[in-house]
Each structure stands twice: as C-alpha cells, then as structure tokens.
Design an enzyme around this catalytic site. Structure first.
Site, short mmCIF file in Angstrom:
data_model
loop_
_atom_site.label_atom_id
_atom_site.label_comp_id
_atom_site.label_asym_id
_atom_site.label_seq_id
_atom_site.Cartn_x
_atom_site.Cartn_y
_atom_site.Cartn_z
N LYS A 139 0.86 3.37 -16.90
CA LYS A 139 -0.28 2.75 -17.56
C LYS A 139 0.23 2.03 -18.80
O LYS A 139 1.13 2.52 -19.48
CB LYS A 139 -1.33 3.79 -17.97
CG LYS A 139 -2.01 4.48 -16.81
CD LYS A 139 -3.08 5.44 -17.31
CE LYS A 139 -3.73 6.19 -16.16
NZ LYS A 139 -4.75 7.16 -16.64
N HIS A 142 -2.07 2.37 -24.28
CA HIS A 142 -3.44 2.20 -24.76
C HIS A 142 -3.46 2.28 -26.29
O HIS A 142 -2.70 3.02 -26.90
CB HIS A 142 -4.34 3.28 -24.17
CG HIS A 142 -5.80 3.01 -24.34
ND1 HIS A 142 -6.47 3.27 -25.51
CD2 HIS A 142 -6.71 2.47 -23.49
CE1 HIS A 142 -7.75 2.93 -25.38
NE2 HIS A 142 -7.91 2.45 -24.16
N HIS A 145 -3.38 5.50 -28.36
CA HIS A 145 -2.17 6.27 -28.64
C HIS A 145 -1.50 5.83 -29.94
O HIS A 145 -0.50 6.43 -30.35
CB HIS A 145 -1.18 6.13 -27.48
CG HIS A 145 -1.58 6.89 -26.25
ND1 HIS A 145 -2.23 6.31 -25.20
CD2 HIS A 145 -1.44 8.19 -25.93
CE1 HIS A 145 -2.47 7.21 -24.27
NE2 HIS A 145 -2.00 8.36 -24.69
#
Length: 579
Positions: A139, A142, A145
């Site tokens: 992924k 984001h 984080h």
C-alpha cells in the site's frame, strides 16, 4: 551553564537543611522568560521540599519560605534572594552570568550542551528499541503514518542524545487477513505489466477493487482466508507473491523516509514471527492461560475474577493467528535477539487497548521485562487537503509542502540565492509539518491548516528555519571577528541578558521531554529562543559596532545558534543554512 548556578544554590540549602546537595537539584528551576519585566533567574519550590520530606508539612509554607530565605546568604554569585508565594527566588550576579566560561560551556558542548546536566545523573543508559511508522506493505504510504514516523523519530533522536543505544525498528504490516484479501484480489484483477509501471499505485487500485467486490460476495472473503492460510502454511505461490510485494513496497517507503530524514536499523514485520507464534501458544497452554470459546476461538482470560468477562482472542476458529498473537511473538523474539532495556511502541491512540492487552498477557506469561514496554499514543490529524482534494498518500503531503514553500520563498523579498531551492523548500516544508504536529499534546487530535503551517512569522517551523538561517548568515559574514580576546562583560543590554536567562532552562526542558516524551516543551523553548534572537538581532547589531562589542555579541548569537540547531535536530528537523 545552569549546572554551576543550580549547584551553588543547592550547596547553600545543604548547609541549612543538612541534606546532600543532590537532594535539592530537582527542586531548583530556571524561571521561564516572559514579556513582563523580571529580575530573578532561579526558583526554589517549597512544596517540592515538603514532598521530599526536607521541611515540615505542618507549618505555614509562606512562613517557612521567609525563614529559609533569611538563612540563605548572598554572595558574589547570588546578588538577590527574595520570597514569592511558596517559593524563593534567586537572582544571579550579572557579571557572573556573562562570564566567558558559560559561553564556552555552550560552544564546547555543542550538541551535548544541556545533556550533561546533573538532572540526568540518575538517567539509566541502556538499549532502547523504538517501533514506529509501521505501514502496511503493498500500500502507498498513507498520510496517517506521518505522525507515527516523526514522533518515533523524535523519540529515537532523544534517546540517542541521552546516550542510549537505540534500535529503530519498522514493523511492517505484511501478514494477516488483509494481505490475504490483497493476494486473492491480485489473482483476480492484477496485471504484471501495471505492477512494473507503477507498483504501489496498481496494488492500491487492486485492493480498492477487491475490497469493494468483497462487500457483496462471500466467496471473495473465503478466497482471502484460503490465500492467507496457504501463506501461513508456506505454500510457494502465495509466498513468492508476498516476497515480491514486500520488496517493491520497502524500496518505495525508503524513498519517502529519505525525504523525511528518517532512518531505520531494521525492517521487521509480522511475517518474521510465524515460527514464534506456535511457541507463544504453547507457553500459554502450558501455563493454563489458553481457553476456548463456543465459537472455537482461543482466548486468554484477562478478567480479575477469571470469569471471561474480559479476554483477548489470540487464535481464530480456523487456526490462523491474529495481530495480537504476532505482537506477542515479536516482543519475545526482540527481547531474546536485542536484549533491550526498554521497548517503545508509537501508534495512534485507538491501539491503546491492544497494547494494554499485549503487556498484560506478557506479564501473565511470566515476562517481568514487560514492565519496561511502553505505548506512546497519538491523536488524529483532520483537514489535510491538497489541490487534488483529500490527501491520502504521504508523498502528496510532502510534495504539497515543498511546492507551497517554494512558491512562498520565490515571492519573498528576503530570500537568498540558493544553489538548490527545491531541497531548501523541502527541508523547510518538513520542518513546518513537524512543528505543527508537535505544538500540542501528542494524544490530542488537531486540525491541519496549510496557510497557518507555512507562515514565516509566528510559532511555525518556517520561523525556526528562518531564525537558524539568519544566525548562519551572521556567522558567515562575521566569523573572523569572533576570534581573539573577547570581553563579554560588555553584554549588559536586556535583549542579550534575556537570551542567557532563557538558555539556563535548556537542560530542564530536555529533562522534561525525557520523562514524558512530549516534544511540545522543546518546540515551545525553541520558539521563545527564536523570538528573543529576532529582537536581539535588531537591537544588538554586530556590523558597525566597536570590535570588542562585535565579538561579544557574536559570541552570544553563536551560543543561541548552537542550542537552536541542537534542539531542531532532536525534533527531527534538518536546519538549513540559507533561505
């Protein structure tokens, strides 16, 4: 600098109260500077003396303060001793405050200044393992984080500055049902060509698609469970896919970490501890801690009455492990491998209950070192938007910060000629993000505002960087003038004295953040220092001043520069030389 003065006051207290000097050190604090005129430099708290049993708790505290103050004699160092409400204030002789050795302590100590204070005499140096950032593989990084990454980096920087042996660990989410969902999704919708072109974007698209499809089709959920079970059983095809996804993800993450100035000593992950999961389950069985529910899941009863009113599930009914099971295995493995003295987890506050259960189970298993495990929680960021709308990926946030900062720098009339303006804009933009994040309590949610974050005035990361670059410019312009004999007694103006008074507090601020791991105290200290420096640069010019005065002022600004740069680096900010 503060050590010498604090020690002198403690020595006087020791003679009157008949206790060792060290007993009083923590009760003596440098007084914060403020816009209000004041003359005292240090304060003794009578309530702290009471708490430690050095004075009676039965007598009136104000009367005790007045009585103790009369017994403390002034000398060549302490020129004034006054009584406040439950406190005794001490004013340092200004000629002593400005002595050369105080400036040399800052200059010679450099990044160690403040960390050699007697306040840290009892600090237990050891090995600290900090787990932070920890995104999920396959992924894109984001934006959520970002907080874990910069908070964990701050904690690791601080522990290293204190002399600890620090292990920076990135514990990747590379296992579990969610990865099973992605694996099953890639088998259905994935494309090797698209994976080569833009790996993380394609994996993200696949995950979104399979997640949407799974809402209405149980067969996809079953396929995900089957994929994860095959992965746990070590079947080659899912393992090969998992390895490939992990490699391309870590490579992408490292590019983002390089931009942030963050490094890791170890990239671990849930997958690393599959063998230890079986050992943990066996230990739980042996100790009689593992119980079964009617649904077929395996749990650990954590209720005080052992009535299953509060328990933690560690194994699904189909025999696959859970996140908490792998966290237990990881903790045991890390203790065996790294022999840490403390382990700190940095995650959002929604996981507070999870880590409370992890620590409780570890203690129930007989691991006393679980007492040295700590969770540092943080709140959520609201309102992060770019020109594209809602920010999903961290790279968008970094690009936006750099772009906006570059535009602001080009529009500013004070911007210097830069060899690499984009690099400077990146460092200033990241400083702005970090300071915005660290200004309040870590557990608090906060609303993100691009315009406020990137302001050059006010309490922002941009202002910190601007102040640092101004001091660097001053050093470059007048560096040679700082050499030779220097008469620091010439520094009698209030704008210079107040900077020295503020620097007296640096060790206390470092001690404070070492106790509660809250960076806001350091941010506030550096902001005040920057505002004091800005005022002093106007009132105390180096250029055009008589040579001896210029040297003295340059020494003052050099000391402020040393402390500012040191504090910024602990926060995780890379100071810029020009902007």
């Amino acid at each position: 600098m503060a050590c010498f003065f604090r020690r002198n006051i403690a020595s006087k207290l020791a003679k009157v109260l008949r206790h060792p000097e060290e007993s009083f050190i923590s009760s003596i604090c440098a007084i914060p500077v403020s816009k209000k005129q004041r003359s005292s430099d240090f304060r003794l708290s009578l309530s702290r003396l009471r708490e430690n049993g050095f004075i009676s708790s039965a007598e009136d505290i104000q009367r005790q303060a007045e009585g103790l103050a009369r017994k403390l004699k002034r000398d060549t160092l302490l020129e004034e001793i006054t009584v406040g409400r439950g406190v005794i204030n001490f004013k340092i002789n200004r000629s002593v405050l400005i002595q050369v050795r105080n400036f040399k302590e800052v200059s010679n100590g450099r990044h160690r200044f403040g960390l050699k204070s007697e306040l840290f005499r009892g600090h237990q140096k050891g090995r600290t393992l900090v787990e932070f950032s920890s995104p999920n593989i396959a992924k894109k990084f984001h934006a959520g984080h970002l907080r874990s990454t910069i908070i964990g980096n701050f904690i690791a920087n601080l522990k290293e500055a204190l002399g600890n042996d620090v292990i920076r660990m990135n514990y990747l989410g590379d296992w579990g049902f969610q990865f099973g969902l992605l694996g099953a999704g890639f088998q259905r919708f994935g494309s090797q060509e698209k994976l080569k072109e833009n790996p993380l974007q394609h994996l993200f698209d696949v995950y979104v698609q399979v997640h949407r499809e799974a809402e209405g089709e149980e067969c996809i959920h079953q396929a995900a469970r089957d994929f994860f079970r095959a992965l746990e059983q070590g079947e080659e095809e899912p393992l090969s896919l998992w390895r490939h996804f992990r490699e391309i993800t870590v490579a992408e993450y490292q590019r983002v970490y390089n931009r942030l100035g963050v490094r890791f000593d170890e990239y671990s992950g849930e997958s690393f501890h599959q063998d230890q999961v079986l050992d943990v389950l066996e230990q739980l069985r042996t100790r009689g801690l593992l119980k079964s529910t009617e649904k077929g899941t395996s749990v650990v009863d954590l209720s005080p009455a052992q009535d299953m009113s509060y328990y933690s599930t560690v194994l699904r009914s189909d025999g696959t492990s859970l996140y908490i099971t792998r966290d237990l295995a990881a903790a045991v493995s890390r203790k065996e491998q790294h022999a840490f003295d403390e382990m700190i987890y940095v995650t959002d506050k929604s996981q507070a209950g999870h880590f409370r259960q992890v620590f409780e189970i570890l203690r129930a298993m007989g691991y006393r070192w679980a007492q040295s495990c700590r969770h540092v929680p943080f709140g959520l960021v609201q309102g992060m938007k770019t020109r594209k709308g809602e920010v999903v990926f961290l790279v968008d946030v970094l690009d936006e910060a750099r772009s906006k900062m570059l535009r602001n720098m080009r529009e500013s009339t004070t911007t210097k000629h830069l060899e690499d303006p984009e690099d400077t804009a990146e460092k200033v933009g990241i400083a702005a993000l970090i300071v915005q994040d660290f200004k309040g309590p870590l557990e608090s949610d906060y609303k993100f505002d691009w315009d406020r974050v990137l302001q050059s005035q006010g309490d922002t990361g941009v202002f910190l960087q601007y102040t640092h670059s101004r001091l660097c410019s001053l050093m470059r312009m007048h560096g040679n003038e700082g050499e030779g004999p220097c008469d620091l007694t010439l520094l009698q103006e209030s704008q210079g004295i107040v900077i020295l008074q503020h620097l007296l507090r640096y060790d206390e601020v470092l001690w404070q953040i070492s106790q509660d791991l809250q960076p806001r105290y350091l941010v506030n200290f550096l902001m005040i220092l920057s505002h004091l420096v800005a005022a002093a640069l106007k009132a105390l010019p180096v250029k055009g001043s008589p040579p001896m005065m210029a040297q003295a002022r340059l020494q003052l600004f050099s000391s402020a520069h040393t402390v500012l740069a040191s504090g910024m680096r602990i926060l995780g900010i890379t100071p810029v030389q020009k902007m």
